[in-house]
Design a protein around this motif. Structure first.
Motif, PDB file in Angstrom:
ATOM      1  N   GLU A 304       0.903  -1.356   0.009  1.00 42.82           N
ATOM      2  CA  GLU A 304       0.150   0.068  -0.043  1.00 42.82           C
ATOM      3  C   GLU A 304       1.048   1.340   0.086  1.00 42.82           C
ATOM      4  O   GLU A 304       0.481   2.246  -0.748  1.00 42.82           O
ATOM      5  CB  GLU A 304      -0.882   0.142   1.119  1.00 42.82           C
ATOM      6  CG  GLU A 304      -1.837   1.082   1.284  1.00 42.82           C
ATOM      7  CD  GLU A 304      -2.731   1.314   0.086  1.00 42.82           C
ATOM      8  OE1 GLU A 304      -3.134   2.350  -0.154  1.00 42.82           O
ATOM      9  OE2 GLU A 304      -2.961   0.309  -0.525  1.00 42.82           O
ATOM     10  N   TYR A 310      -5.780   1.221  -4.525  1.00 43.72           N
ATOM     11  CA  TYR A 310      -7.119   1.790  -4.491  1.00 43.72           C
ATOM     12  C   TYR A 310      -7.221   2.649  -5.414  1.00 43.72           C
ATOM     13  O   TYR A 310      -8.430   3.029  -6.186  1.00 43.72           O
ATOM     14  CB  TYR A 310      -7.583   2.135  -3.247  1.00 43.72           C
ATOM     15  CG  TYR A 310      -7.311   1.026  -2.202  1.00 43.72           C
ATOM     16  CD1 TYR A 310      -8.342  -0.242  -2.602  1.00 43.72           C
ATOM     17  CD2 TYR A 310      -6.954   1.149  -0.941  1.00 43.72           C
ATOM     18  CE1 TYR A 310      -8.226  -1.241  -1.575  1.00 43.72           C
ATOM     19  CE2 TYR A 310      -7.373  -0.053  -0.004  1.00 43.72           C
ATOM     20  CZ  TYR A 310      -7.664  -1.099  -0.386  1.00 43.72           C
ATOM     21  OH  TYR A 310      -7.828  -2.064   0.417  1.00 43.72           O
ATOM     22  N   LEU A 314     -10.184   2.016  -7.263  1.00 39.67           N
ATOM     23  CA  LEU A 314     -11.698   2.393  -6.740  1.00 39.67           C
ATOM     24  C   LEU A 314     -11.873   3.911  -7.149  1.00 39.67           C
ATOM     25  O   LEU A 314     -13.042   4.545  -6.915  1.00 39.67           O
ATOM     26  CB  LEU A 314     -11.715   2.244  -5.332  1.00 39.67           C
ATOM     27  CG  LEU A 314     -11.399   0.977  -4.942  1.00 39.67           C
ATOM     28  CD1 LEU A 314     -11.484   0.764  -3.596  1.00 39.67           C
ATOM     29  CD2 LEU A 314     -12.726   0.080  -5.655  1.00 39.67           C
ATOM     30  N   ALA A 318     -13.047   7.071  -3.124  1.00 37.25           N
ATOM     31  CA  ALA A 318     -13.230   5.893  -2.619  1.00 37.25           C
ATOM     32  C   ALA A 318     -11.872   5.239  -1.802  1.00 37.25           C
ATOM     33  O   ALA A 318     -11.913   5.057  -0.627  1.00 37.25           O
ATOM     34  CB  ALA A 318     -13.619   4.772  -3.221  1.00 37.25           C
ATOM     35  N   SER A 319     -10.804   5.816  -2.517  1.00 37.06           N
ATOM     36  CA  SER A 319      -9.404   5.344  -1.953  1.00 37.06           C
ATOM     37  C   SER A 319      -9.138   6.063  -0.680  1.00 37.06           C
ATOM     38  O   SER A 319      -8.721   5.742   0.291  1.00 37.06           O
ATOM     39  CB  SER A 319      -8.194   5.764  -2.744  1.00 37.06           C
ATOM     40  OG  SER A 319      -8.336   4.776  -4.012  1.00 37.06           O
ATOM     41  N   GLN A 321     -11.342   7.696   1.456  1.00 36.40           N
ATOM     42  CA  GLN A 321     -12.374   7.087   2.382  1.00 36.40           C
ATOM     43  C   GLN A 321     -11.922   5.817   3.145  1.00 36.40           C
ATOM     44  O   GLN A 321     -12.021   5.581   4.203  1.00 36.40           O
ATOM     45  CB  GLN A 321     -13.783   6.758   1.871  1.00 36.40           C
ATOM     46  CG  GLN A 321     -14.490   8.056   1.222  1.00 36.40           C
ATOM     47  CD  GLN A 321     -14.994   8.959   2.421  1.00 36.40           C
ATOM     48  OE1 GLN A 321     -14.829   8.571   3.566  1.00 36.40           O
ATOM     49  NE2 GLN A 321     -15.306  10.140   2.146  1.00 36.40           N
ATOM     50  N   ALA A 322     -11.479   5.021   2.100  1.00 38.37           N
ATOM     51  CA  ALA A 322     -10.951   3.703   2.594  1.00 38.37           C
ATOM     52  C   ALA A 322      -9.671   3.972   3.668  1.00 38.37           C
ATOM     53  O   ALA A 322      -9.145   3.275   4.665  1.00 38.37           O
ATOM     54  CB  ALA A 322     -10.423   2.806   1.495  1.00 38.37           C
ATOM     55  N   ARG A 325     -10.916   5.124   7.045  1.00 41.16           N
ATOM     56  CA  ARG A 325     -11.370   4.023   7.614  1.00 41.16           C
ATOM     57  C   ARG A 325     -10.471   3.269   8.390  1.00 41.16           C
ATOM     58  O   ARG A 325     -10.441   2.962   9.503  1.00 41.16           O
ATOM     59  CB  ARG A 325     -12.188   3.133   6.768  1.00 41.16           C
ATOM     60  CG  ARG A 325     -13.618   3.679   6.445  1.00 41.16           C
ATOM     61  CD  ARG A 325     -14.533   2.507   5.962  1.00 41.16           C
ATOM     62  NE  ARG A 325     -14.023   2.098   4.431  1.00 41.16           N
ATOM     63  CZ  ARG A 325     -14.187   2.645   3.292  1.00 41.16           C
ATOM     64  NH1 ARG A 325     -14.952   3.613   3.473  1.00 41.16           N
ATOM     65  NH2 ARG A 325     -14.046   2.165   2.254  1.00 41.16           N
ATOM     66  N   ASP A 326      -9.379   2.962   7.631  1.00 34.97           N
ATOM     67  CA  ASP A 326      -8.296   2.388   8.200  1.00 34.97           C
ATOM     68  C   ASP A 326      -7.341   2.858   9.302  1.00 34.97           C
ATOM     69  O   ASP A 326      -6.964   2.674  10.335  1.00 34.97           O
ATOM     70  CB  ASP A 326      -6.996   2.049   7.186  1.00 34.97           C
ATOM     71  CG  ASP A 326      -5.986   1.423   7.639  1.00 34.97           C
ATOM     72  OD1 ASP A 326      -6.221   0.175   7.937  1.00 34.97           O
ATOM     73  OD2 ASP A 326      -4.974   1.918   7.694  1.00 34.97           O
ATOM     74  N   SER A 329      -9.693   2.660  12.333  1.00 29.82           N
ATOM     75  CA  SER A 329      -9.661   1.367  12.953  1.00 29.82           C
ATOM     76  C   SER A 329      -8.138   1.261  13.830  1.00 29.82           C
ATOM     77  O   SER A 329      -8.058   0.761  14.880  1.00 29.82           O
ATOM     78  CB  SER A 329      -9.331   0.112  11.829  1.00 29.82           C
ATOM     79  OG  SER A 329      -8.353   0.474  11.075  1.00 29.82           O
ATOM     80  N   TYR A 356      -3.635  11.905  -3.164  1.00 33.16           N
ATOM     81  CA  TYR A 356      -3.671  10.590  -2.245  1.00 33.16           C
ATOM     82  C   TYR A 356      -2.218  10.745  -1.349  1.00 33.16           C
ATOM     83  O   TYR A 356      -2.517  10.384  -0.144  1.00 33.16           O
ATOM     84  CB  TYR A 356      -3.736   9.369  -3.058  1.00 33.16           C
ATOM     85  CG  TYR A 356      -3.819   8.011  -2.144  1.00 33.16           C
ATOM     86  CD1 TYR A 356      -5.140   7.849  -1.528  1.00 33.16           C
ATOM     87  CD2 TYR A 356      -2.725   7.409  -1.683  1.00 33.16           C
ATOM     88  CE1 TYR A 356      -5.220   6.718  -0.731  1.00 33.16           C
ATOM     89  CE2 TYR A 356      -2.835   6.704  -0.811  1.00 33.16           C
ATOM     90  CZ  TYR A 356      -4.368   6.010  -0.490  1.00 33.16           C
ATOM     91  OH  TYR A 356      -4.348   4.875   0.377  1.00 33.16           O
TER      92      TYR A 356
END
Length: 444
Positions: A304, A310, A314, A318-319, A321-322, A325-326, A329, A356
């Protein structure tokens, strides 16, 4: 004194010497009047003093020859009375004279005192036989002479002031014709320092300044060309780095993935095939499976970091947002606010990757160093720019902040696309602000 002079503007430096010259001319004129006027008054009234002496001598001679000198004296005295320049003064009335000259006018007293009028009057005794019967007094009338000098002084003052005004106006206009081009030249150099090279400096003013403006325009053209070449080189370097990272990520994925899968499969085969429960912790099989899983997670993180798949698969929205989210977490107590423009998915590959990377580096720094409770991420398209801002309410920037590898790489990527990157602290928030122009880039 030198500090005060250095603070003066160009116009003031031109006008002050002119004002000093005008005042100096007036002072010199006054000094000349004070020096030469006494002698002029004496020279101009010498003949009058001689005439008074002749009148006194003639009257004394007439009185000596007259049969009735008293009648002759009375007749003469009636003809010569004050305030005439030459007059007969009976005995006992000499004290009525207040000065040695006669003056009728409105010239200021300070100017009359400046002239330093000398003692010009004279007294000649008149006698009948041996008896003193009066005096022939000479008191010159200086009204015309004083007025003449006053008018001359006013003419000198008026001409000095007029010349000063004309010279001052000329200096003011001349300085203006020079200052305006200099101000434009300074503004142009300021724009160059900010990286704006397209606005040409007008060629105006004297030839020396106009030549400097032309040379500054040539410098701007050279800097623009060098800046463009530098950006092109940086883009190529970034593109090469991305290609290398993508190739390395592909090799890691193709090589490490099957090997890790084989390790997990062989470890599972070594365990008791009849056992229904997973291997017990502490057993060799459990250790192998745990190590293989840790390697798989580490491999995914490395992949990554090397090449975020992503973004290509995506889209940027979306990348991001992912990514958030990571981050959520990894830090469950961190409150994350995001505002991502859906139009970011339309950007080309290089700009999308750079956007990004900026967000990824900013979020990573917040997770590692900020100790924040809230993080906000905004990425929008505003006019002809992409504006990215990552802010947090953490401990802030250290006073001796130096860019590490991550920030340095992010800064180089932004420079390669002619963008701007800033780290700042405002209102208790630490912010990373990035602006990337769209006019140099391709939108899909």
């Amino acid at each position: 004194m030198s500090r005060l002079w250095n603070r003066l503007s160009l116009r003031a430096r031109l006008l002050l010497p002119m004002a000093a010259m005008a005042v100096g001319a007036l002072l010199l004129g006054g000094l000349a009047l004070q020096t030469f006027s006494p002698e002029q008054f004496k020279d101009e009234n010498t003949q009058g003093a001689r005439s008074a002496q002749l009148v006194a001598d003639a009257l004394n001679a007439a009185l000596a020859a007259a049969n009735n000198p008293r009648e002759t004296l009375d007749a003469f005295a009636g003809a010569l009375r004050l305030p005439a320049p030459i007059a007969f003064v009976p005995p006992g009335t000499e004290g009525q004279r207040t000065s040695s000259y006669i003056y009728h006018g409105n010239v200021p007293a300070w100017f009359t005192a400046l002239l330093q009028i000398p003692e010009l009057g004279s007294t000649h005794p008149i006698t009948i036989r041996t008896t003193h019967v009066g005096d022939i007094v000479f008191r010159p009338d200086l009204s015309a002479e004083i007025l003449e000098k006053w008018v001359g002084f006013l003419a000198l003052a008026a001409s000095s002031i007029a010349l000063m005004l004309v010279a001052g106006l000329s200096a003011y206009l001349t300085a203006g014709t020079a200052l305006r081009p200099l101000e434009q030249l300074g503004a142009g150099l300021t724009r160059m320092r900010s990286g704006v090279y397209d606005s040409a400096i007008p060629l105006a003013g004297p030839p020396e300044i106009s030549k400097s403006c032309a040379e500054a325009n040539e410098l701007a053209a050279t800097l623009k060309r060098l800046s463009r070449d530098n950006r092109d080189l940086l883009r190529k370097l970034v593109a090469v780095q991305d290609d290398e990272r993508r190739d390395l990520a592909r090799e890691l994925h193709d090589e490490m993935g099957p090997l890790l899968f084989a390790i997990r499969a062989n470890a599972t085969a070594l365990s008791d095939p009849e056992a229904e429960d997973p291997p017990e912790p502490g057993s060799p099989v459990y250790g192998i499976l745990s190590a293989a899983e840790a390697l798989q997670q580490a491999n995914r993180r490395v992949l990554e970091g090397l090449s975020p798949i992503y973004v290509a698969e995506l889209g940027l929205t979306a990348s991001v947002q992912a990514l958030l989210r990571d981050a959520q977490s990894q830090a469950p107590d961190l409150y994350v606010i995001s505002r991502i423009d859906h139009r970011l998915n339309e950007l080309d590959g290089l700009l999308s990757q750079t956007s990004y990377r900026v967000i990824q580096e900013g979020v990573t720094n917040v997770l590692r160093h900020a100790q924040a409770s809230t993080m906000s991420v905004a990425a929008t398209i505003n006019g002809d720019q992409i504006q990215i801002e990552i802010s947090d309410d953490g401990i802030g920037l250290p006073p001796d902040l130096t860019f590490g590898r991550g920030l340095t790489g992010m800064h180089e990527r932004v420079r390669a696309l002619d963008g701007k990157l800033r780290l700042l602290r405002e209102g208790g928030l630490t912010m990373v602000r990035c602006g990337l122009p769209l006019d140099h880039l391709i939108v899909r």
